[in-house]
Motif scaffolding. Structure first.
Motif, PDB file in Angstrom:
ATOM      1  N   GLU A   1       0.809  -1.226   0.000  1.00 46.93           N
ATOM      2  CA  GLU A   1       0.000   0.000   0.000  1.00 46.93           C
ATOM      3  C   GLU A   1       0.842   1.275   0.000  1.00 46.93           C
ATOM      4  N   ARG A   2       1.924   1.276   0.766  1.00 49.55           N
ATOM      5  CA  ARG A   2       2.707   2.516   0.841  1.00 49.55           C
ATOM      6  C   ARG A   2       3.734   2.631  -0.289  1.00 49.55           C
ATOM      7  N   CYS A   3       3.937   1.550  -1.043  1.00 45.92           N
ATOM      8  CA  CYS A   3       4.924   1.565  -2.136  1.00 45.92           C
ATOM      9  C   CYS A   3       4.588   2.676  -3.123  1.00 45.92           C
ATOM     10  N   LEU A   4       5.602   3.466  -3.497  1.00 39.78           N
ATOM     11  CA  LEU A   4       5.370   4.613  -4.369  1.00 39.78           C
ATOM     12  C   LEU A   4       5.509   4.252  -5.852  1.00 39.78           C
ATOM     13  N   GLY A   5       5.998   3.046  -6.111  1.00 36.15           N
ATOM     14  CA  GLY A   5       6.124   2.622  -7.509  1.00 36.15           C
ATOM     15  C   GLY A   5       7.311   3.227  -8.235  1.00 36.15           C
ATOM     16  N   CYS A   6       8.376   3.510  -7.514  1.00 32.48           N
ATOM     17  CA  CYS A   6       9.581   4.008  -8.185  1.00 32.48           C
ATOM     18  C   CYS A   6      10.503   2.828  -8.469  1.00 32.48           C
ATOM     19  N   GLY A   7      11.677   3.093  -8.991  1.00 28.16           N
ATOM     20  CA  GLY A   7      12.578   1.995  -9.353  1.00 28.16           C
ATOM     21  C   GLY A   7      13.802   1.921  -8.463  1.00 28.16           C
ATOM     22  N   ALA A   8      13.764   2.583  -7.309  1.00 29.40           N
ATOM     23  CA  ALA A   8      14.960   2.631  -6.457  1.00 29.40           C
ATOM     24  C   ALA A   8      15.416   1.230  -6.053  1.00 29.40           C
ATOM     25  N   CYS A   9      14.469   0.386  -5.618  1.00 28.57           N
ATOM     26  CA  CYS A   9      14.837  -0.962  -5.155  1.00 28.57           C
ATOM     27  C   CYS A   9      15.493  -1.757  -6.272  1.00 28.57           C
ATOM     28  N   ALA A  10      14.914  -1.680  -7.466  1.00 30.71           N
ATOM     29  CA  ALA A  10      15.440  -2.467  -8.589  1.00 30.71           C
ATOM     30  C   ALA A  10      16.806  -1.961  -9.035  1.00 30.71           C
ATOM     31  N   PHE A  11      16.996  -0.648  -8.974  1.00 30.68           N
ATOM     32  CA  PHE A  11      18.233  -0.091  -9.511  1.00 30.68           C
ATOM     33  C   PHE A  11      19.431  -0.283  -8.574  1.00 30.68           C
ATOM     34  N   VAL A  12      19.185  -0.424  -7.292  1.00 34.25           N
ATOM     35  CA  VAL A  12      20.310  -0.677  -6.378  1.00 34.25           C
ATOM     36  C   VAL A  12      20.551  -2.180  -6.200  1.00 34.25           C
ATOM     37  N   CYS A  13      19.652  -2.996  -6.729  1.00 32.76           N
ATOM     38  CA  CYS A  13      19.717  -4.451  -6.527  1.00 32.76           C
ATOM     39  C   CYS A  13      20.826  -5.085  -7.357  1.00 32.76           C
ATOM     40  N   PRO A  14      21.590  -6.029  -6.773  1.00 29.57           N
ATOM     41  CA  PRO A  14      22.651  -6.681  -7.544  1.00 29.57           C
ATOM     42  C   PRO A  14      22.146  -7.702  -8.564  1.00 29.57           C
ATOM     43  N   THR A  15      20.874  -8.095  -8.475  1.00 30.43           N
ATOM     44  CA  THR A  15      20.390  -9.135  -9.395  1.00 30.43           C
ATOM     45  C   THR A  15      19.259  -8.691 -10.311  1.00 30.43           C
TER      46      THR A  15
ATOM     47  N   GLN B   1       0.246  -5.924  -7.594  1.00 29.93           N
ATOM     48  CA  GLN B   1       0.639  -6.950  -8.560  1.00 29.93           C
ATOM     49  C   GLN B   1       2.109  -6.811  -8.934  1.00 29.93           C
ATOM     50  N   ARG B   2       2.554  -5.572  -8.962  1.00 30.92           N
ATOM     51  CA  ARG B   2       3.960  -5.337  -9.313  1.00 30.92           C
ATOM     52  C   ARG B   2       4.865  -5.736  -8.157  1.00 30.92           C
ATOM     53  N   TRP B   3       4.421  -5.478  -6.945  1.00 35.21           N
ATOM     54  CA  TRP B   3       5.191  -5.891  -5.756  1.00 35.21           C
ATOM     55  C   TRP B   3       5.245  -7.423  -5.684  1.00 35.21           C
ATOM     56  N   ARG B   4       4.124  -8.079  -5.946  1.00 33.40           N
ATOM     57  CA  ARG B   4       4.086  -9.545  -5.965  1.00 33.40           C
ATOM     58  C   ARG B   4       5.081 -10.086  -6.993  1.00 33.40           C
ATOM     59  N   GLN B   5       5.104  -9.463  -8.166  1.00 32.75           N
ATOM     60  CA  GLN B   5       6.032  -9.902  -9.211  1.00 32.75           C
ATOM     61  C   GLN B   5       7.480  -9.805  -8.727  1.00 32.75           C
ATOM     62  N   ARG B   6       7.783  -8.712  -8.050  1.00 32.39           N
ATOM     63  CA  ARG B   6       9.157  -8.510  -7.584  1.00 32.39           C
ATOM     64  C   ARG B   6       9.572  -9.640  -6.631  1.00 32.39           C
ATOM     65  N   ILE B   7       8.699  -9.934  -5.677  1.00 29.58           N
ATOM     66  CA  ILE B   7       9.023 -10.956  -4.683  1.00 29.58           C
ATOM     67  C   ILE B   7       9.006 -12.359  -5.300  1.00 29.58           C
ATOM     68  N   LEU B   8       7.948 -12.655  -6.063  1.00 35.25           N
ATOM     69  CA  LEU B   8       7.870 -14.003  -6.633  1.00 35.25           C
ATOM     70  C   LEU B   8       8.990 -14.241  -7.642  1.00 35.25           C
ATOM     71  N   HIS B   9       9.354 -13.239  -8.397  1.00 36.60           N
ATOM     72  CA  HIS B   9      10.419 -13.421  -9.376  1.00 36.60           C
ATOM     73  C   HIS B   9      11.710 -13.833  -8.694  1.00 36.60           C
ATOM     74  N   LYS B  10      12.010 -13.154  -7.597  1.00 37.63           N
ATOM     75  CA  LYS B  10      13.270 -13.420  -6.906  1.00 37.63           C
ATOM     76  C   LYS B  10      13.254 -14.721  -6.112  1.00 37.63           C
ATOM     77  N   PHE B  11      12.121 -14.969  -5.437  1.00 40.03           N
ATOM     78  CA  PHE B  11      12.109 -16.090  -4.489  1.00 40.03           C
ATOM     79  C   PHE B  11      11.373 -17.327  -4.994  1.00 40.03           C
ATOM     80  N   SER B  12      10.713 -17.213  -6.145  1.00 37.81           N
ATOM     81  CA  SER B  12       9.958 -18.357  -6.637  1.00 37.81           C
ATOM     82  C   SER B  12      10.314 -18.689  -8.091  1.00 37.81           C
ATOM     83  N   TYR B  13      10.130 -17.734  -8.992  1.00 40.48           N
ATOM     84  CA  TYR B  13      10.348 -18.036 -10.413  1.00 40.48           C
ATOM     85  C   TYR B  13      11.813 -18.338 -10.717  1.00 40.48           C
ATOM     86  N   MET B  14      12.715 -17.541 -10.200  1.00 43.50           N
ATOM     87  CA  MET B  14      14.140 -17.773 -10.502  1.00 43.50           C
ATOM     88  C   MET B  14      14.638 -19.098  -9.922  1.00 43.50           C
TER      89      MET B  14
END
Lengths: 266, 336
Positions: free
Chosen positions: B230-244, B288-301
């Motif tokens: 709910e509080r997520c602002l939808g920016c790309g900060a998390c993705a851009f600092v992420c090593p993966t 849905q975008r937050w779910r994708q982020r978590i599932l991609h890293k911890f489930s799909y990959m």
């Protein structure tokens, strides 16, 4: 703070509002919190550590819906809310403001005029950080300023946290995403970054109320809030505005008056 | 693998030898109140006493913006200039944390899962990674919960664990690490038998990866995503600092009859990321975008590429403007 919790709980309990947008304790400092039941109201906090500008959420339809809601708002947030009213982005009947003055007294504000009258008691001042950096920049030559900002902007990786954290960046399609024609190069590179930040600044001038949310949000520490802040400081007196106090007459750069003192505009 | 000891003086000589070999060196540097990887020429420029660089080192093998090819139309003919792998200089990444070194495997798994990515592979094949074991950590660090650790060797070519005398335990892990060490062979002397773990931070695991994965398998329709985002602002900060995080966009930079095609970073948190030309957006809401982020890293990959898409570096939690703390969120999913 206890009064605010009690009031929020009561508003939720009697159905006056279905949501209170406030702050809760986060992992490092307070963070935005969406309080939907009176039980949750005990988690609400409201003190000087609450820096997020919650006005960023009040224009998000998927969050606030059509039901009445309340928002806990420090002064910086109130300034943004006034500006959102000026830009016709809010309905007075849908939103109730809960705020507390420095002495801890609780205020409930329900309209543009009430908020405006309350905010007028507080002068917008530069904080220590703003004063320090702006003083340094104001002492620079044009070339030095350009170099300073070019160096800062070259750190930008276009995550758009600045845009996302800004209550006034409510456009559903941002200019940086328009590609016919492509006004701004979308990839991160020093000049392409400058294109974005200059555009952002130009879209903010006469609107920014210097809440500092963009600078606070920037993960790479660019003091971008100071660009729009400085523009506001320079522009407001020229156009007869009080800095940080949006007026009904509209935005300086998107309204005109017959009695404008400049010849070209008449 | 071979374990050696390198003294403080030896470390300096070895670094100078790497500089003299004309390899490009990226290391953490303190500037503007932050620590980030920058090109350096001497060991004295390298930062001390910090938990983590703001950004990961992934830009070294996945630049923020990179030219795939350029073209020019002359008299009705198109002259194409492709990316030249030989244009990538030999590079040493110095003082990489084990969580960043571990990020290269998931990153490469994505870039090579269907076809081999020429650009990424060109960078990687010319890169030598010297990691430092971590003596300090903060409340955002959780490498030990995602198969890593403060002295984990995955992804490193050579790892140094600093000792109180200013020297280090040097673990030479790969042939590439050996080649780099051979630039100053006499700096590396016989292992003194120092206990490596005594010089690393103690970081107990915060959740069980297996438990998280089994919960996530059933969580697609859970209300947890809406509640957490709910509080997520939808920016790309998390993705851009992420090593993966490896999502990218393709852009065209056209000037009259010539132009360049550019690959640049993108993020699944942006609403535009999955927006179709029809106007339909399969991930319309931030939840849905937050779910994708978590599932991609911890489930799909883990399922598709056999590698976890998170190394526990904690950068996303530190960078997030609204405290979307990944450790807190994953822990709460594990405990549900």
């Amino acid at each position: 703070m206890e009064k605010l919790r009690e009031r929020a709980a009561a508003l939720l309990a009697d159905g006056t509002v279905s949501l209170v947008i406030g702050f809760e304790e986060g992992t490092k400092r307070p963070r935005p919190f969406f309080c939907r039941t009176s039980d949750q109201a005990s988690k609400l906090i409201f003190d000087s550590r609450c820096f997020h500008n919650l006005a960023v959420y009040v224009t998000k339809k998927e969050l606030v819906g059509k039901e009445p809601f309340a928002v806990t708002a420090p002064i910086a947030t109130l300034r943004s809310i006034l500006q959102l009213y000026v830009e016709n982005q809010l309905k007075e009947e849908q939103m109730l403001i809960l705020t507390a003055d420095p002495a801890g007294e609780l205020f409930e504000l329900r309209s543009f005029d009430e908020i405006s009258a309350y905010v007028a008691n507080f002068e917008l001042k530069r904080g220590e950080r703003e004063e320090e950096i702006l003083h340094k920049i104001e002492g620079m030559t044009r070339e030095e300023r350009w170099q300073f900002w070019l160096n800062e902007m070259s750190q930008c990786f276009k995550c758009y946290a600045c845009r996302s954290a800004c209550p006034l960046c409510y456009c559903t399609k941002c200019v940086v995403e328009v590609n016919r024609p492509q006004w701004i190069h979308p990839w991160p590179a020093p000049l392409a970054n400058m294109e974005w930040h200059i555009n952002r600044a130009m879209h903010m001038v006469g609107r920014c109320t210097a809440c500092g949310a963009c600078g606070e949000a920037c993960p790479v520490g660019i003091p971008i809030d100071l660009i729009t802040r400085k523009m506001m400081e320079d522009l407001a007196p020229e156009f007869g505005y009080i800095p940080g106090l949006p007026a009904r007459q509209g935005n300086a750069l998107s309204s005109w008056r017959l009695d404008d003192r400049e010849q070209f505009i008449r | 693998m071979e374990t050696k000891y390198i003294s403080k003086e030896g470390l300096g000589r070895w670094f100078d030898a790497i500089v003299a070999s004309e390899k490009r060196i990226y290391a953490p540097v303190k500037s503007r109140g932050q620590v980030d990887f920058k090109q350096v020429k001497s060991l004295s420029e390298v930062a001390d006493e910090y938990i983590q660089t703001t950004q990961s080192i992934k830009a070294a093998v996945f630049p923020k913006a990179e030219i795939l090819f350029s073209y020019e139309k002359v008299n009705g003919k198109v002259n194409l200039t492709d990316f030249d792998p030989n244009s990538v200089p030999e590079t040493v990444l110095w003082k990489v944390h084990p969580c960043d070194a571990a990020g290269f495997r998931p990153l490469s798994a994505i870039f090579n899962w269907d076809s081999a990515d020429k650009l990424h592979n060109a960078h990687l094949s010319r890169t030598t990674i010297v990691s430092y074991g971590c003596a300090i950590a903060d409340e955002s660090c959780f490498c030990t919960s995602v198969n890593g650790g403060p002295g984990n060797l995955n992804g490193s070519d050579l790892q140094l664990t600093m000792l109180p005398d200013g020297g280090a335990i040097a673990e030479i892990i790969t042939a590439r690490g050996e080649t780099l060490a051979s630039l100053c062979p006499d700096a590396f002397v016989a292992d003194r038998g120092d206990d490596k773990s005594a010089h690393l931070v103690d970081l107990p695991a915060r959740f069980s990866l297996e438990e998280v994965q089994s919960k996530l398998n059933k969580a697609f329709d859970s209300s947890v995503w809406k509640q957490q985002s709910e509080r997520c602002l939808g920016c790309g900060a998390c993705a851009f600092v992420c090593p993966t995080c490896a999502c990218f966009d393709i852009q065209e930079d056209v000037h009259g009859s010539k132009g360049r095609r550019i690959r640049c970073w993108d993020a699944c948190g942006f609403s535009l990321f999955t927006l179709h030309t029809s106007g339909h957006n399969p991930r319309e809401h931030q939840s849905q975008r937050w779910r994708q982020r978590i599932l991609h890293k911890f489930s799909y990959m883990p399922e598709r590429l056999n590698v976890v898409g998170c190394t526990g570096c904690g950068r996303c939690s530190r960078a997030c403007p609204v405290d979307m703390n990944i450790l807190e969120h994953i822990t709460s999913i594990a405990e549900q």
